[in-house]
Design a protein around this motif. Structure first.
Motif, PDB file in Angstrom:
ATOM      1  N   ALA A  82       9.763   8.071  -3.958  1.00  0.00           N
ATOM      2  CA  ALA A  82       9.451   9.306  -3.235  1.00  0.00           C
ATOM      3  C   ALA A  82       9.889  10.527  -4.026  1.00  0.00           C
ATOM      4  O   ALA A  82       9.172  11.537  -4.085  1.00  0.00           O
ATOM      5  CB  ALA A  82      10.121   9.289  -1.865  1.00  0.00           C
ATOM      6  N   VAL A  83      11.055  10.449  -4.648  1.00  0.00           N
ATOM      7  CA  VAL A  83      11.531  11.574  -5.463  1.00  0.00           C
ATOM      8  C   VAL A  83      10.586  11.798  -6.640  1.00  0.00           C
ATOM      9  O   VAL A  83      10.233  12.937  -6.973  1.00  0.00           O
ATOM     10  CB  VAL A  83      12.966  11.321  -5.944  1.00  0.00           C
ATOM     11  N   CYS A  84      10.152  10.691  -7.274  1.00  0.00           N
ATOM     12  CA  CYS A  84       9.228  10.816  -8.405  1.00  0.00           C
ATOM     13  C   CYS A  84       7.885  11.378  -7.956  1.00  0.00           C
ATOM     14  O   CYS A  84       7.279  12.196  -8.654  1.00  0.00           O
ATOM     15  CB  CYS A  84       9.036   9.453  -9.079  1.00  0.00           C
ATOM     16  N   ILE A  85       7.399  10.933  -6.793  1.00  0.00           N
ATOM     17  CA  ILE A  85       6.127  11.455  -6.277  1.00  0.00           C
ATOM     18  C   ILE A  85       6.262  12.938  -5.950  1.00  0.00           C
ATOM     19  O   ILE A  85       5.356  13.745  -6.232  1.00  0.00           O
ATOM     20  CB  ILE A  85       5.685  10.652  -5.040  1.00  0.00           C
ATOM     21  N   ASP A  86       7.399  13.322  -5.369  1.00  0.00           N
ATOM     22  CA  ASP A  86       7.601  14.738  -5.048  1.00  0.00           C
ATOM     23  C   ASP A  86       7.679  15.571  -6.321  1.00  0.00           C
ATOM     24  O   ASP A  86       7.126  16.672  -6.388  1.00  0.00           O
ATOM     25  CB  ASP A  86       8.878  14.895  -4.219  1.00  0.00           C
ATOM     26  N   THR A 133      10.239   9.685   1.698  1.00  0.00           N
ATOM     27  CA  THR A 133      10.956  10.912   2.030  1.00  0.00           C
ATOM     28  C   THR A 133      11.720  11.396   0.812  1.00  0.00           C
ATOM     29  O   THR A 133      12.468  10.632   0.200  1.00  0.00           O
ATOM     30  CB  THR A 133      11.928  10.672   3.195  1.00  0.00           C
ATOM     31  N   ALA A 134      11.536  12.656   0.487  1.00  0.00           N
ATOM     32  CA  ALA A 134      12.226  13.258  -0.653  1.00  0.00           C
ATOM     33  C   ALA A 134      12.650  14.667  -0.285  1.00  0.00           C
ATOM     34  O   ALA A 134      11.848  15.434   0.261  1.00  0.00           O
ATOM     35  CB  ALA A 134      11.328  13.282  -1.890  1.00  0.00           C
ATOM     36  N   ARG A 135      13.915  14.973  -0.562  1.00  0.00           N
ATOM     37  CA  ARG A 135      14.457  16.308  -0.291  1.00  0.00           C
ATOM     38  C   ARG A 135      14.259  16.711   1.168  1.00  0.00           C
ATOM     39  O   ARG A 135      13.928  17.853   1.486  1.00  0.00           O
ATOM     40  CB  ARG A 135      13.829  17.339  -1.234  1.00  0.00           C
ATOM     41  N   GLY A 136      14.445  15.731   2.052  1.00  0.00           N
ATOM     42  CA  GLY A 136      14.363  15.987   3.471  1.00  0.00           C
ATOM     43  C   GLY A 136      12.965  16.145   4.017  1.00  0.00           C
ATOM     44  O   GLY A 136      12.794  16.554   5.168  1.00  0.00           O
ATOM     45  N   GLN A 137      11.946  15.822   3.235  1.00  0.00           N
ATOM     46  CA  GLN A 137      10.574  15.993   3.675  1.00  0.00           C
ATOM     47  C   GLN A 137       9.792  14.697   3.490  1.00  0.00           C
ATOM     48  O   GLN A 137      10.022  13.957   2.528  1.00  0.00           O
ATOM     49  CB  GLN A 137       9.890  17.122   2.899  1.00  0.00           C
ATOM     50  N   THR A 138       8.893  14.414   4.406  1.00  0.00           N
ATOM     51  CA  THR A 138       8.113  13.183   4.379  1.00  0.00           C
ATOM     52  C   THR A 138       6.770  13.433   3.699  1.00  0.00           C
ATOM     53  O   THR A 138       6.034  14.353   4.066  1.00  0.00           O
ATOM     54  CB  THR A 138       7.887  12.655   5.804  1.00  0.00           C
ATOM     55  N   SER A 165       8.291  17.973   7.469  1.00  0.00           N
ATOM     56  CA  SER A 165       9.528  17.357   7.899  1.00  0.00           C
ATOM     57  C   SER A 165       9.246  15.968   8.435  1.00  0.00           C
ATOM     58  O   SER A 165       8.136  15.653   8.833  1.00  0.00           O
ATOM     59  CB  SER A 165      10.192  18.221   8.984  1.00  0.00           C
ATOM     60  N   PRO A 166      10.275  15.083   8.433  1.00  0.00           N
ATOM     61  CA  PRO A 166      10.071  13.750   8.965  1.00  0.00           C
ATOM     62  C   PRO A 166       9.524  13.814  10.382  1.00  0.00           C
ATOM     63  O   PRO A 166       9.946  14.609  11.216  1.00  0.00           O
ATOM     64  CB  PRO A 166      11.477  13.150   8.918  1.00  0.00           C
ATOM     65  N   GLY A 167       8.545  12.943  10.646  1.00  0.00           N
ATOM     66  CA  GLY A 167       7.948  12.898  11.969  1.00  0.00           C
ATOM     67  C   GLY A 167       6.729  13.771  12.088  1.00  0.00           C
ATOM     68  O   GLY A 167       6.086  13.785  13.130  1.00  0.00           O
ATOM     69  N   GLY A 168       6.372  14.532  11.043  1.00  0.00           N
ATOM     70  CA  GLY A 168       5.209  15.393  11.125  1.00  0.00           C
ATOM     71  C   GLY A 168       4.205  15.048  10.063  1.00  0.00           C
ATOM     72  O   GLY A 168       4.499  14.391   9.089  1.00  0.00           O
ATOM     73  N   THR A 171       0.851  -1.190   0.000  1.00  0.00           N
ATOM     74  CA  THR A 171       0.000   0.000   0.000  1.00  0.00           C
ATOM     75  C   THR A 171       0.886   1.238   0.000  1.00  0.00           C
ATOM     76  O   THR A 171       1.998   1.223   0.526  1.00  0.00           O
ATOM     77  CB  THR A 171      -0.923   0.041   1.228  1.00  0.00           C
ATOM     78  N   VAL A 172       0.369   2.307  -0.601  1.00  0.00           N
ATOM     79  CA  VAL A 172       1.033   3.604  -0.584  1.00  0.00           C
ATOM     80  C   VAL A 172       0.035   4.623  -0.062  1.00  0.00           C
ATOM     81  O   VAL A 172      -1.011   4.857  -0.687  1.00  0.00           O
ATOM     82  CB  VAL A 172       1.536   4.009  -1.987  1.00  0.00           C
ATOM     83  N   ASP A 173       0.334   5.180   1.103  1.00  0.00           N
ATOM     84  CA  ASP A 173      -0.528   6.179   1.733  1.00  0.00           C
ATOM     85  C   ASP A 173       0.219   7.501   1.819  1.00  0.00           C
ATOM     86  O   ASP A 173       1.387   7.524   2.225  1.00  0.00           O
ATOM     87  CB  ASP A 173      -0.935   5.734   3.144  1.00  0.00           C
ATOM     88  N   LEU A 174      -0.439   8.562   1.458  1.00  0.00           N
ATOM     89  CA  LEU A 174       0.156   9.900   1.508  1.00  0.00           C
ATOM     90  C   LEU A 174      -0.548  10.747   2.555  1.00  0.00           C
ATOM     91  O   LEU A 174      -1.724  10.517   2.880  1.00  0.00           O
ATOM     92  CB  LEU A 174       0.066  10.585   0.146  1.00  0.00           C
ATOM     93  N   LEU A 175       0.180  11.718   3.049  1.00  0.00           N
ATOM     94  CA  LEU A 175      -0.422  12.674   3.965  1.00  0.00           C
ATOM     95  C   LEU A 175      -1.515  13.443   3.230  1.00  0.00           C
ATOM     96  O   LEU A 175      -1.402  13.712   2.032  1.00  0.00           O
ATOM     97  CB  LEU A 175       0.646  13.623   4.494  1.00  0.00           C
TER      98      LEU A 175
END
Length: 809
Positions: free
Chosen positions: A416-420, A380-385, A286-289, A272-276
């Motif tokens: 993640a890079v492609c999704i970003d 995670t891409a470019r330091g962001q989740t 940021s990671p963790g948020g 599964t792929v779940d996004l915020l």
């Protein structure tokens, strides 16, 4: 350590002198070290060596053979020798000469037993021996462990009977060919045998077993376990596959689905792929948020974007793409988002997580499908989740390993890079499209000259929204301007430049410039914009550098007069419009070509054509007729065929044209404007030639009143008389003859006074004691609008007055 004295070894330098002598050498020839070291090695040889043979020695890396040596007591010794040519670090070289000792004083092992022990106890490979009937006669311990059978249980069976698997049948067929041809064969086998939880890979070597007479007595099998190499290769293949398949589009949902498709069934049973929430439209975190942070209970809300399963219809899924659900704080998903690191639960069960939060069917699914191993990896891409990818196993018996986790992290990082990228592209494209839509006409103004319809299609390729535009501009005298244009480039920058050019065209059209002069002013504007961009190109803006490299645009500007039915056109590097005549012929208008905007220094020319009422004019941008797979000539021909039957409504005709002509792989925006010409009823046009005599003003008022009575619009007589009186008076006082008065009755009443002077009047506020200067102010107050347009023979001052009747003529 082995007994070194069982080998005779000596060292001979390049000059042929003995430099080392071992105890084994003493036992072989009887000489002590002191008696030999420093002497020529040739003294120990009991035969003549040719000069040719000696000359070849320096070039040899190694020499082996039998030599006749001289024993200390004088008898000849036949010795098997192996000599290695060694190179020293300082460039010196010597020969290491070796000879095994086989004298009576050397202990000799039982060779047959040694060979048998070696066969059975080999720990590097599985070894089996088959007779000519391909019945197993011997198998070593490695083979017993691999097949989970003892040699006694296997003896007498064929290879295909050891394991019921097609791969074993194939190996037996290869063994039969070895018996038939006498040639060895190499075979690769991938099979899952008893006691193994995953597929194994074996490299088999099949060779004929011959007796001392060379007769084939059976087939030998040597199998090396290549399982680790096989799975390592599979991981590399999967990584390569992920690099090719993930990111094929700039769609967030499609990219997420590609990630799930790559994972299943290669190393996961369900993914599964779940996004915020709203990650496509909002800034990442940021990671963790999370977008709004975790809930008070520490759980996270995520939106399901993609999923894939080995089961039809993803039976184990409790959510569907688009659903938003919560994840408890101690779930692998929430743990992954909280820490920003991948989480591996090699052994996972229904009691491994808190099921109080989120979908109530999640725990039931874990139990029903026996989900036993889970990995959760942050996107995670470019330091962001951006979200989390979860991989589960329920059909494969083996649990996820650390190697699987590394593989999942690598694949997910790429995804993640492609999704970003897709997220950023989507946001920028939506911004550009919103800007483009806001800058383009939302509807066409009502006017009596043409019936028109339009379509605008933004492109969906990587480059994004382009700078295509169109416009329909009502002009004085019931005329209308039709415009299409195309700005070089894509994205927000092209849309912004398009907006500036469209505004400039409307401004220039408002002062009634002829088409060629209007394009000349527009060309100057593009040149200035390019120069300004070059001045600012030192800024870090990427688009500024791009625009500075060559800002350009194309434009087609046409003016149609419903009174004379003359259409005047000028082109700045734009495709020619298509004309559908009332007779049904479809042709490209022969418009004088002009250079694209932004080149400067070259003139634009006008083309005039008379169009009968009901003629169809199609203006478009090159994205409609040109693509990577279709040149403009073929596209234009398709457009002509699509316009053969223009009897339908113009809106339907636009849809027909797009369906028949627009390329499937459109790499550019498409703007289409179709207009059907109309002619003003001659009975609604009145024209009078007036002498330059002040006395004619009264006569002009009477002519106007009579004409308005004939048109049955007497309510407009008073205002019209005032306006006509002021305009005619100004023409007589300040202009040159001939003077012409014209009335046009349409949705509104248009009064025009033309003269031979090129000077234009100006609206000003008269001072208290001024005797003049109030006429134009009066005209401006009484009319809906007024203005001046110039022609080759003078100018025309016009004023538009409101009528109660909304009908067109």
């Amino acid at each position: 350590m082995p007994d070194d004295s069982l080998t005779a070894h000596a060292v001979v330098d390049e000059d042929g002198m003995v430099t080392e002598w071992s105890e084994g050498a003493r036992r072989l020839l009887g000489y002590s070290s002191a008696e030999v070291v420093g002497r020529p090695a040739a003294d120990l040889i009991d035969e003549e060596i040719s000069a040719e043979a000696l000359g070849r020695l320096p070039a040899l890396p190694r020499w082996s053979g039998t030599a006749r040596l001289r024993h200390q007591d004088g008898h000849r010794v036949e010795a098997r020798m192996l000599a290695h040519h060694r190179q020293g670090e300082g460039g010196d070289s010597d020969w290491l000469v070796l000879s095994p000792l086989t004298g009576a004083d050397v202990a000799v092992q039982d060779t047959e037993k040694l060979a048998a022990w070696s066969f059975y106890q080999a720990s590097c490979c599985s070894m089996e021996a088959y007779d000519t009937n391909l019945r197993l006669r011997q198998a070593n311990h490695y083979s017993e462990r691999a097949l989970d059978l003892t040699e006694a249980e296997m003896r007498g069976l064929r290879h295909a009977e050891l394991v019921a698997h097609p791969e074993f049948d194939r190996v037996e067929q290869c063994m039969a060919r070895v018996l038939e041809t006498g040639e060895a064969q190499d075979v690769e086998v991938r099979v899952q045998v008893a006691g193994e939880i995953r597929k194994q890979a074996w490299a088999l070597s099949l060779y004929p077993i011959r007796d001392e007479d060379g007769v084939t007595r059976g087939v030998g099998l040597s199998a090396h376990d290549m399982t680790e190499q096989y799975w390592a290769h599979k991981r590399l293949q999967l990584l390569n596959d992920a690099g090719v398949r993930i990111g094929s589009t700039l769609s967030v949902a499609r990219t997420a689905q590609e990630l799930a498709d790559v994972a299943v069934p290669e190393f996961a049973d369900f993914a599964t792929v779940d996004l915020l929430p709203d990650v496509e439209h909002a800034e990442a975190v940021s990671p963790g948020g999370a977008m709004s942070g975790p809930t008070a209970e520490g759980s996270f809300l995520l939106r399901r974007v993609a999923q894939q399963s080995v089961l039809p219809g993803a039976a184990e899924a409790v959510l569907r793409p688009g659903d938003v659900d919560g994840y408890a704080a101690n779930s692998p998903t929430a743990e992954c988002l909280t820490t920003g690191r991948a989480v591996l639960h090699a052994e996972f069960g229904p009691d491994s997580a808190d099921w109080a939060g989120g979908h109530p069917g999640r725990e039931e699914s874990v139990r029903a499908f026996n989900i036993h191993s889970v990995m959760a990896v942050p996107l995670t891409a470019r330091g962001q989740t951006l979200g989390v990818a979860v991989f589960l196993r329920h059909q494969r018996p083996e649990s996820f390993s650390e190697g699987d986790l590394l593989l999942a992290e690598e694949i997910t990082a790429r995804a993640a890079v492609c999704i970003d990228n897709a997220r950023r592209y989507t946001r920028e494209r939506e911004t550009a499209l919103a800007l483009q839509t806001a800058l383009l006409p939302q509807g066409l103004p009502a006017q009596p000259a043409v019936e028109a319809a339009f379509r605008y299609l933004p492109t969906d390729i990587l480059a994004g929204v382009g700078g295509d535009w169109f416009d329909l501009i009502p002009l004085s005298g019931a005329r209308v301007a039709l415009v299409v244009g195309d700005v070089v480039g894509h994205g927000v920058q092209a849309s912004a430049i398009m907006g500036r050019l469209r505004t400039a065209v409307r401004t220039l059209a408002d002062i009634d410039l002829p088409p060629d002069e209007l394009l000349t002013h527009l060309d100057d504007l593009v040149i200035r914009l390019s120069a300004d961009t070059e001045t600012d190109s030192a800024s870090p803006s990427d688009w500024a550098a791009e625009m500075a490299a060559g800002l350009g645009a194309t434009c087609l500007y046409a003016v149609y007069d419903p009174v004379t039915r003359v259409c005047t056109l000028a082109s700045a590097g734009h495709p020619a419009p298509v004309l559908v005549s009332t007779a049904g012929t479809v042709d490209l208008l022969d418009v004088a070509p002009g250079p694209p905007l932004g080149l400067g220094g070259l003139p634009f020319e006008t083309t005039e054509v008379t169009l009968p009422a009901g003629s169809l004019l199609a203006l478009y941008t090159d994205g409609l007729v040109e693509s990577r797979e279709q040149d403009m000539t073929k596209g234009t021909e398709r457009l002509r065929r699509a316009l053969v039957d223009p009897t339908t409504s113009l809106d339907d005709l636009c849809e027909t044209v797009l369906a028949a002509v627009a390329p499937e792989d459109a790499a550019d925006d498409i703007a289409l404007l179709i207009a059907r010409t109309q002619a003003l009823d001659p009975q609604h046009v009145a024209t009078w030639e007036l002498p330059a005599d002040p006395a004619v003003v009264a006569r002009a008022r009477k002519l106007v009143t009579a004409q308005l009575d004939a048109w049955d619009v007497q309510e407009a007589s008073f205002v019209t008389e005032l306006v006509v009186s002021e305009l005619v008076t100004n023409a007589i006082r300040h202009a040159e003859p001939p003077i012409e008065l014209r009335l046009l009755k349409g949705r509104h009443l248009i009064c025009e006074v033309s003269d031979a002077s090129s000077t234009a009047p100006h609206l000003r506020r008269a001072r208290t004691y001024d005797e003049g200067g109030r006429g134009l102010l009066l005209v401006a107050q009484l009319s809906r609008g007024w203005g001046t347009r110039h022609s080759g023979t003078g100018k025309t001052i016009w004023a538009e007055l409101a009528l109660d009747s909304p009908e067109f003529p």
